[in-house]
Design a protein around this motif. Structure first.
Motif, PDB file in Angstrom:
ATOM      1  N   LEU A   1       0.836  -1.207  -0.040  1.00  0.00           N
ATOM      2  CA  LEU A   1       0.125  -0.107  -0.116  1.00  0.00           C
ATOM      3  C   LEU A   1       0.683   1.270  -0.095  1.00  0.00           C
ATOM      4  N   THR A   2       0.531   2.323  -0.524  1.00  0.00           N
ATOM      5  CA  THR A   2       1.015   3.758  -0.183  1.00  0.00           C
ATOM      6  C   THR A   2       1.170   4.059   1.181  1.00  0.00           C
ATOM      7  N   PRO A   3       2.106   4.844   1.650  1.00  0.00           N
ATOM      8  CA  PRO A   3       2.193   5.318   2.960  1.00  0.00           C
ATOM      9  C   PRO A   3       0.915   5.689   3.452  1.00  0.00           C
ATOM     10  N   ARG A   4       0.291   6.483   2.798  1.00  0.00           N
ATOM     11  CA  ARG A   4      -1.059   7.020   3.413  1.00  0.00           C
ATOM     12  C   ARG A   4      -2.205   5.888   3.607  1.00  0.00           C
ATOM     13  N   GLU A   5      -2.314   5.135   2.787  1.00  0.00           N
ATOM     14  CA  GLU A   5      -3.233   3.940   2.988  1.00  0.00           C
ATOM     15  C   GLU A   5      -2.690   3.235   4.190  1.00  0.00           C
ATOM     16  N   ARG A   6      -1.478   2.744   4.239  1.00  0.00           N
ATOM     17  CA  ARG A   6      -0.978   1.964   5.220  1.00  0.00           C
ATOM     18  C   ARG A   6      -1.283   2.275   6.518  1.00  0.00           C
ATOM     19  N   LEU A   7      -1.033   3.897   6.718  1.00  0.00           N
ATOM     20  CA  LEU A   7      -1.427   4.559   7.803  1.00  0.00           C
ATOM     21  C   LEU A   7      -2.848   4.502   8.596  1.00  0.00           C
ATOM     22  N   GLN A   8      -3.710   4.777   7.442  1.00  0.00           N
ATOM     23  CA  GLN A   8      -5.088   4.700   7.526  1.00  0.00           C
ATOM     24  C   GLN A   8      -5.333   3.150   8.047  1.00  0.00           C
ATOM     25  N   ILE A   9      -5.102   2.085   7.662  1.00  0.00           N
ATOM     26  CA  ILE A   9      -5.290   0.723   7.828  1.00  0.00           C
ATOM     27  C   ILE A   9      -4.923   0.578   9.222  1.00  0.00           C
ATOM     28  N   LEU A  10      -3.551   0.991   9.431  1.00  0.00           N
ATOM     29  CA  LEU A  10      -3.098   0.898  11.088  1.00  0.00           C
ATOM     30  C   LEU A  10      -3.821   1.454  12.061  1.00  0.00           C
TER      31      LEU A  10
END
Length: 106
Positions: free
Chosen positions: A49-58
């Motif tokens: 995932l993109t960093p933004r998507e990864r942070l949203q999931i986390l």
């Protein structure tokens, strides 16, 4: 004669109060096993995932692990406190302020 709802004789059926729901328990166990077996794949998917998507999931996942903090407020009726109590409160509140940042008085 059939029983009526709220007749004062207790529950009419279903689970006893406090008995866990077996279906919910089974689904939770299944999900836990599923996640555990697919942990490596999930980590790889997160990395894709993109960093933004990864942070949203986390951030969403953290809600299940880290309890949310609630705001705490305290209402104090200062008119009921003695001068000594007020001095203690002021001392505690200002103890972390460096001397050079404290005001020269009121």
């Amino acid at each position: 004669m059939a029983r009526e709802k709220n007749d004062g004789r207790g529950r009419m059926g279903g689970r006893k109060k406090g008995t866990p729901n077996k279906t919910t328990s089974k689904v939770r166990d299944w999900l836990a096993r599923l996640i555990d077996k697919n942990r490596k794949q999930m980590e790889e998917d997160l990395q894709a995932l993109t960093p933004r998507e990864r942070l949203q999931i986390l951030e969403r996942l953290m809600g299940y692990v880290v309890p949310k903090q609630q705001a705490v407020s305290a209402k104090i009726d200062y008119s009921k406190l003695s001068d000594e109590d007020l001095d203690i409160i002021i001392s505690e509140l200002t103890s972390e302020i460096p001397e050079d940042e404290k005001g020269g008085g009121l």
